[in-house]
Design a protein around this motif. Sequence first.
Motif, PDB file in Angstrom:
ATOM      1  N   LEU A 127       0.869  -1.171   0.000  1.00  0.00           N
ATOM      2  CA  LEU A 127       0.000   0.000   0.000  1.00  0.00           C
ATOM      3  C   LEU A 127       0.906   1.221   0.000  1.00  0.00           C
ATOM      4  O   LEU A 127       1.661   1.441   0.953  1.00  0.00           O
ATOM      5  CB  LEU A 127      -0.910   0.010   1.237  1.00  0.00           C
ATOM      6  CG  LEU A 127      -1.777   1.254   1.455  1.00  0.00           C
ATOM      7  CD1 LEU A 127      -2.726   1.494   0.292  1.00  0.00           C
ATOM      8  CD2 LEU A 127      -2.576   1.131   2.755  1.00  0.00           C
ATOM      9  N   ALA A 128       0.846   1.982  -1.088  1.00  0.00           N
ATOM     10  CA  ALA A 128       1.669   3.194  -1.178  1.00  0.00           C
ATOM     11  C   ALA A 128       0.729   4.382  -1.340  1.00  0.00           C
ATOM     12  O   ALA A 128       0.290   4.973  -0.361  1.00  0.00           O
ATOM     13  CB  ALA A 128       2.645   3.070  -2.339  1.00  0.00           C
ATOM     14  N   GLU A 155       2.706  -1.800   4.267  1.00  0.00           N
ATOM     15  CA  GLU A 155       2.222  -0.431   4.046  1.00  0.00           C
ATOM     16  C   GLU A 155       3.382   0.551   4.147  1.00  0.00           C
ATOM     17  O   GLU A 155       4.169   0.506   5.093  1.00  0.00           O
ATOM     18  CB  GLU A 155       1.155  -0.073   5.093  1.00  0.00           C
ATOM     19  CG  GLU A 155       0.674   1.371   4.975  1.00  0.00           C
ATOM     20  CD  GLU A 155      -0.452   1.748   5.943  1.00  0.00           C
ATOM     21  OE1 GLU A 155      -1.062   0.823   6.541  1.00  0.00           O
ATOM     22  OE2 GLU A 155      -0.707   2.957   6.090  1.00  0.00           O
ATOM     23  N   LYS A 156       3.479   1.406   3.147  1.00  0.00           N
ATOM     24  CA  LYS A 156       4.445   2.504   3.233  1.00  0.00           C
ATOM     25  C   LYS A 156       3.755   3.638   3.952  1.00  0.00           C
ATOM     26  O   LYS A 156       3.018   4.422   3.347  1.00  0.00           O
ATOM     27  CB  LYS A 156       4.872   2.926   1.829  1.00  0.00           C
ATOM     28  CG  LYS A 156       5.733   1.900   1.111  1.00  0.00           C
ATOM     29  CD  LYS A 156       6.035   2.376  -0.295  1.00  0.00           C
ATOM     30  CE  LYS A 156       6.931   1.439  -1.045  1.00  0.00           C
ATOM     31  NZ  LYS A 156       6.983   1.813  -2.483  1.00  0.00           N
ATOM     32  N   THR A 177       4.196  -1.935   8.761  1.00  0.00           N
ATOM     33  CA  THR A 177       4.073  -0.543   8.309  1.00  0.00           C
ATOM     34  C   THR A 177       5.430   0.132   8.405  1.00  0.00           C
ATOM     35  O   THR A 177       6.068   0.129   9.462  1.00  0.00           O
ATOM     36  CB  THR A 177       3.034   0.226   9.147  1.00  0.00           C
ATOM     37  OG1 THR A 177       1.792  -0.479   9.074  1.00  0.00           O
ATOM     38  CG2 THR A 177       2.830   1.634   8.602  1.00  0.00           C
ATOM     39  N   ILE A 178       5.845   0.686   7.277  1.00  0.00           N
ATOM     40  CA  ILE A 178       7.163   1.308   7.212  1.00  0.00           C
ATOM     41  C   ILE A 178       7.033   2.801   7.483  1.00  0.00           C
ATOM     42  O   ILE A 178       6.238   3.496   6.847  1.00  0.00           O
ATOM     43  CB  ILE A 178       7.800   1.036   5.837  1.00  0.00           C
ATOM     44  CG1 ILE A 178       8.096  -0.462   5.747  1.00  0.00           C
ATOM     45  CG2 ILE A 178       9.072   1.858   5.640  1.00  0.00           C
ATOM     46  CD1 ILE A 178       8.485  -0.909   4.382  1.00  0.00           C
ATOM     47  N   HIS A 179       7.821   3.243   8.425  1.00  0.00           N
ATOM     48  CA  HIS A 179       7.815   4.656   8.781  1.00  0.00           C
ATOM     49  C   HIS A 179       8.644   5.455   7.780  1.00  0.00           C
ATOM     50  O   HIS A 179       8.244   6.514   7.315  1.00  0.00           O
ATOM     51  CB  HIS A 179       8.370   4.812  10.195  1.00  0.00           C
ATOM     52  CG  HIS A 179       8.499   6.229  10.635  1.00  0.00           C
ATOM     53  ND1 HIS A 179       7.419   6.988  11.005  1.00  0.00           N
ATOM     54  CD2 HIS A 179       9.593   7.046  10.725  1.00  0.00           C
ATOM     55  CE1 HIS A 179       7.829   8.213  11.322  1.00  0.00           C
ATOM     56  NE2 HIS A 179       9.139   8.274  11.155  1.00  0.00           N
ATOM     57  N   THR A 189       7.109   1.525  11.710  1.00  0.00           N
ATOM     58  CA  THR A 189       6.310   2.295  12.657  1.00  0.00           C
ATOM     59  C   THR A 189       6.448   1.710  14.057  1.00  0.00           C
ATOM     60  O   THR A 189       6.552   2.441  15.041  1.00  0.00           O
ATOM     61  CB  THR A 189       4.837   2.278  12.218  1.00  0.00           C
ATOM     62  OG1 THR A 189       4.786   2.804  10.889  1.00  0.00           O
ATOM     63  CG2 THR A 189       3.965   3.142  13.102  1.00  0.00           C
ATOM     64  N   SER A 190       6.523   0.374  14.135  1.00  0.00           N
ATOM     65  CA  SER A 190       6.659  -0.279  15.446  1.00  0.00           C
ATOM     66  C   SER A 190       8.000   0.073  16.104  1.00  0.00           C
ATOM     67  O   SER A 190       8.082   0.188  17.325  1.00  0.00           O
ATOM     68  CB  SER A 190       6.511  -1.795  15.307  1.00  0.00           C
ATOM     69  OG  SER A 190       7.357  -2.286  14.280  1.00  0.00           O
ATOM     70  N   ASP A 191       9.060   0.282  15.296  1.00  0.00           N
ATOM     71  CA  ASP A 191      10.346   0.725  15.862  1.00  0.00           C
ATOM     72  C   ASP A 191      10.169   2.085  16.521  1.00  0.00           C
ATOM     73  O   ASP A 191      10.663   2.332  17.623  1.00  0.00           O
ATOM     74  CB  ASP A 191      11.418   0.884  14.762  1.00  0.00           C
ATOM     75  CG  ASP A 191      11.730  -0.427  14.058  1.00  0.00           C
ATOM     76  OD1 ASP A 191      11.561  -1.483  14.687  1.00  0.00           O
ATOM     77  OD2 ASP A 191      12.137  -0.389  12.879  1.00  0.00           O
ATOM     78  N   LYS A 192       9.456   2.980  15.824  1.00  0.00           N
ATOM     79  CA  LYS A 192       9.236   4.332  16.348  1.00  0.00           C
ATOM     80  C   LYS A 192       8.443   4.266  17.650  1.00  0.00           C
ATOM     81  O   LYS A 192       8.732   4.985  18.601  1.00  0.00           O
ATOM     82  CB  LYS A 192       8.465   5.192  15.336  1.00  0.00           C
ATOM     83  CG  LYS A 192       9.184   5.423  14.021  1.00  0.00           C
ATOM     84  CD  LYS A 192      10.557   6.024  14.187  1.00  0.00           C
ATOM     85  CE  LYS A 192      10.509   7.524  14.438  1.00  0.00           C
ATOM     86  NZ  LYS A 192      11.907   8.064  14.484  1.00  0.00           N
TER      87      LYS A 192
END
Lengths: 198, 198
Positions: A127-128, A155-156, A177-179, A189-192
Motif C-alpha cells: 500500500l503506497a 504499508e508505506k 508498516t514502514i515509517h 512504525t513499530s520501531d518508532k
Amino acid sequence: MDLLIQTIKEEGMVLSDTVLKVDSFLNHQINPQLMFEIGKEFANRFKEDGITKIVTIESSGIAPSVMAGLQLGIPVIFARKKKSLTLVNDLLTAKVYSFTKQESNDISVSKKYLSENDRVLIIDDFLANGQAAIGLAEIVKQANAEIAGIGIVIEKGFQDGGKLLREQGYRVESLATIHSLNEGKVIFTSDKTEEAVR
Amino acid sequence: MDLLIQTIKEEGMVLSDTVLKVDSFLNHQINPQLMFEIGKEFANRFKEDGITKIVTIESSGIAPSVMAGLQLGIPVIFARKKKSLTLVNDLLTAKVYSFTKQESNDISVSKKYLSENDRVLIIDDFLANGQAAIGLAEIVKQANAEIAGIGIVIEKGFQDGGKLLREQGYRVESLATIHSLNEGKVIFTSDKTEEAVR
C-alpha cells in the motif's frame, strides 16, 4: 507481524527513499511458508467478519491471498491488469493510476464472481498511494458487494494511501508498516513506537 | 487427480474445440482448497527428486506453485511477462510465442534466484503447445540449473506440447489430461482408458 518485519529487515533492499524491493520472498521469488503465516494472520484478523470472498490483483497479491483464502475457507478472485482472451464479457472495471509507472491501466473482474451477497476482503502486497486498493474497492462496489476490510502485507506509512483509505472509512490492516526508508534504512512504525516507549 | 477432474467436469466451460475456460477455480477466481490438494499432489510426485526451487510464470501458475512449494518446503520463483521497474538488471530471459494471442513475449527471471546448484520443478496451469514450459526450461538452463520435471495442472493432450516436451526427455506430470473438447464436451484421457478397459 514479527516474522514479516524480521524478513523485511533481513532481505529487503532499499533502492531509494520511496522504493523497497522485497523480491526475495514476495514480488518475484516467493517464500511459501511466510505466505502461509501471512495468510494465517489475515485470516485471524478477519475471522469474525463473515468474509465470503477475497479480491486481489495480479501478480504479487495472489500468494498471500490464496493462503488467507485457504485458512478462511473462501475463494480468491484476482483482478486482471490486461484483458484475457477468454475473459471478455460482463466485466467490472476500474482505472488504476500508477505513480511509479506514470500510466493508467484498467483492471477488471468478471461480474460472475461477485454479487451483492458478498462480503469482501481486499488484499494487496503493498500500500503506497492506495490507487490499486481504491480501484479494487470500486470494482467491489460496482457489484454492490460489501467491503469488510483491506489487508495489506507492507504499508508505506510515509505515503498517502493508508490515510486516504482510512479517511474513506475502510478498515485497513497492514502486517508491516514502514515509517521511512531514508538513508538506505528500513524504519518500521513499530520501531518508532518502541523508541517512544523507551 | 480425481478431485481436479471432477471440478473440471462440473465447472469447466468449453468455449471451442481447443479452448477450455476454468476461471471459476484456477484462472480468475481461485479455489484455495483445490490448489492445496494440487500442491500436495505435485509435492507427492516429486518428493524424491531433491527439488530445490519451483519456477512458474505469472499469473495463473502462482497459486498451484505456492501450494506445492509450501508442501515441499522450497521457494517459488515466478517469471515475469513484463519488465518490472524494480527488476531490471541481470535477467535470464526467453521468448515465448503465444498461439492464441499470436504474439511473442519476453519472460524473465532474475539471475539472483537460480544457480547451478538448483534442481528445478517447472509448474504451469495449462500445457497446450508447450511454448511457456519451453521458455521456462530455457531460463533454467541459462542458469545452469537442472530441470527435474515439469508439473502441469491441465494438459491438452490433443495439442503438441506434451509430446514435444517428453520427446526432449523431460518428465512431464499432468494432473488432468484432456483427450478432446469436441462438441462442447470435455473428454479426459482417463475416460478413454476406462472405455478401453470396459
